[in-house]
Design a protein around this motif. Sequence first.
Motif, mmCIF file in Angstrom:
data_model
loop_
_atom_site.group_PDB
_atom_site.id
_atom_site.type_symbol
_atom_site.label_atom_id
_atom_site.label_comp_id
_atom_site.label_asym_id
_atom_site.label_seq_id
_atom_site.Cartn_x
_atom_site.Cartn_y
_atom_site.Cartn_z
ATOM 1 N N LEU A 78 -2.171 -0.792 -8.384
ATOM 2 C CA LEU A 78 -2.654 -0.855 -7.010
ATOM 3 C C LEU A 78 -4.105 -0.386 -6.920
ATOM 4 O O LEU A 78 -4.934 -1.010 -6.249
ATOM 5 C CB LEU A 78 -1.756 0.000 -6.111
ATOM 6 N N VAL B 157 -6.780 5.969 -2.469
ATOM 7 C CA VAL B 157 -5.681 5.492 -3.295
ATOM 8 C C VAL B 157 -5.780 6.139 -4.665
ATOM 9 O O VAL B 157 -6.789 5.986 -5.357
ATOM 10 C CB VAL B 157 -5.718 3.953 -3.435
ATOM 11 N N LEU C 31 -5.286 -5.998 1.394
ATOM 12 C CA LEU C 31 -4.627 -4.700 1.282
ATOM 13 C C LEU C 31 -5.305 -3.628 2.125
ATOM 14 O O LEU C 31 -4.654 -2.693 2.596
ATOM 15 C CB LEU C 31 -4.588 -4.260 -0.187
ATOM 16 N N VAL C 32 -6.609 -3.740 2.299
ATOM 17 C CA VAL C 32 -7.345 -2.803 3.161
ATOM 18 C C VAL C 32 -8.081 -3.630 4.213
ATOM 19 O O VAL C 32 -9.272 -3.898 4.097
ATOM 20 C CB VAL C 32 -8.334 -1.943 2.354
ATOM 21 N N ALA D 82 -7.761 -7.395 -2.386
ATOM 22 C CA ALA D 82 -8.259 -6.097 -1.929
ATOM 23 C C ALA D 82 -8.549 -6.142 -0.430
ATOM 24 O O ALA D 82 -8.265 -5.195 0.310
ATOM 25 C CB ALA D 82 -9.505 -5.701 -2.699
ATOM 26 N N ARG E 32 0.822 -1.213 0.000
ATOM 27 C CA ARG E 32 0.000 0.000 0.000
ATOM 28 C C ARG E 32 0.854 1.259 0.000
ATOM 29 O O ARG E 32 0.527 2.254 -0.636
ATOM 30 C CB ARG E 32 -0.926 0.031 1.220
ATOM 31 N N SER F 290 -18.347 -3.309 -0.242
ATOM 32 C CA SER F 290 -17.154 -2.742 -0.853
ATOM 33 C C SER F 290 -17.412 -1.302 -1.259
ATOM 34 O O SER F 290 -18.460 -0.976 -1.831
ATOM 35 C CB SER F 290 -16.756 -3.558 -2.089
ATOM 36 N N ILE G 189 -7.123 -2.883 -5.584
ATOM 37 C CA ILE G 189 -7.832 -2.528 -4.359
ATOM 38 C C ILE G 189 -9.302 -2.248 -4.629
ATOM 39 O O ILE G 189 -10.174 -2.518 -3.799
ATOM 40 C CB ILE G 189 -7.163 -1.312 -3.683
ATOM 41 N N SER G 190 -9.595 -1.722 -5.809
ATOM 42 C CA SER G 190 -10.961 -1.325 -6.133
ATOM 43 C C SER G 190 -11.845 -2.479 -6.600
ATOM 44 O O SER G 190 -13.035 -2.282 -6.804
ATOM 45 C CB SER G 190 -10.941 -0.243 -7.233
#
Length: 338
Positions: A221, A302, A236-237, A233, A201, A271, A225-226
């Motif tokens: 990235l 991000v 990462l979050v 994802a 990240r 999400s 993530i999205s």
Amino acid sequence: MIELRDLRMVFGDTIALEAIDLSVPAGEIHGIVGRSGAGKSTLIRCLTGLEAPTSGTVSIDGSDVTDQSGSGLREARRSIGMVFQHVNLLDSRTALANVAHPLQIAGVSKAERRAKARELLEIVGLGDRADNYPAQLSGGQKQRVGIARALAAEPKVLLCDEPTSALDASTTDQILGLIRSLRERLGITVLIITHEMSVIREICDSVTLLADGRVAKTGTLAEVISEPGSILAKDLVPLPPISLDDKGSDGAEGSDGAGASGSMARLVEVSLAGTSLPQVLTGAQSVGVSADAILAGAVETVEGRQVGRIRFTVATAEDAKELITALEAEGIYAEEAA
């Protein structure tokens, strides 16, 4: 800059890598993540020419590493600087001598290699530590010396294998900041192999997830993530640790009966990819689920885009289904969480 095409590595009956395709443009910082046994170590050995793949190609700056041997392979390896988790500095040599060591092996004159080593120590912020021995350096300083040593041969690619896993949080931030500044200053391409999602990240432009020797996901990235519902994802979050006992389904602490702490309680994970928190709350409120029903959330920005996840707690499976349906009708990804 880095091109892997249909890379395959087999050890006996074990397939370590299968159909690996990866392209990393010049000047990019790319992260490779994966659980233990995913194939990261084998991939590193193929990248550096320490292992010849069963099939496929590895190209660094246009040179096919898999097609080289002897002096040709040694020359190709000069395009790659290696930074390891354990720096393995020579205890009997000063920081300056450690940085100069690969130049000595390459036959560079003493005056030239010492001048180059001093320049590199200045670049990594250790110009005043040139005469210190490893025992006189902190963990972060040793890693900086290791980075300077990796840059001695002026490589096109900096390959970092778990470069921060042995460091504390503050030192990790410093090392990542240094790697980012080196990319900007030298235009070097960086490949980071790590299990620390915070490193991805913080510093990476793009990321690849390895699973069972295959590329499970790759992309920028922001793209990764999205992606709604993506395992990567979620890693990462991450959401903070939560328990159904933390809050009742109606938002009240410790509700009884069929509340969230009851046996019928359900979690709905939402999400934020491509949407915003107010949109999610509006969709939830349309079926009577208020903001008080949020059990946990993680939101980050991000590349100018809001991403993250929210978990709602509701009383029953029927309530969960109703909430998911309402959110999906608004184009918002939601699923019942375990």
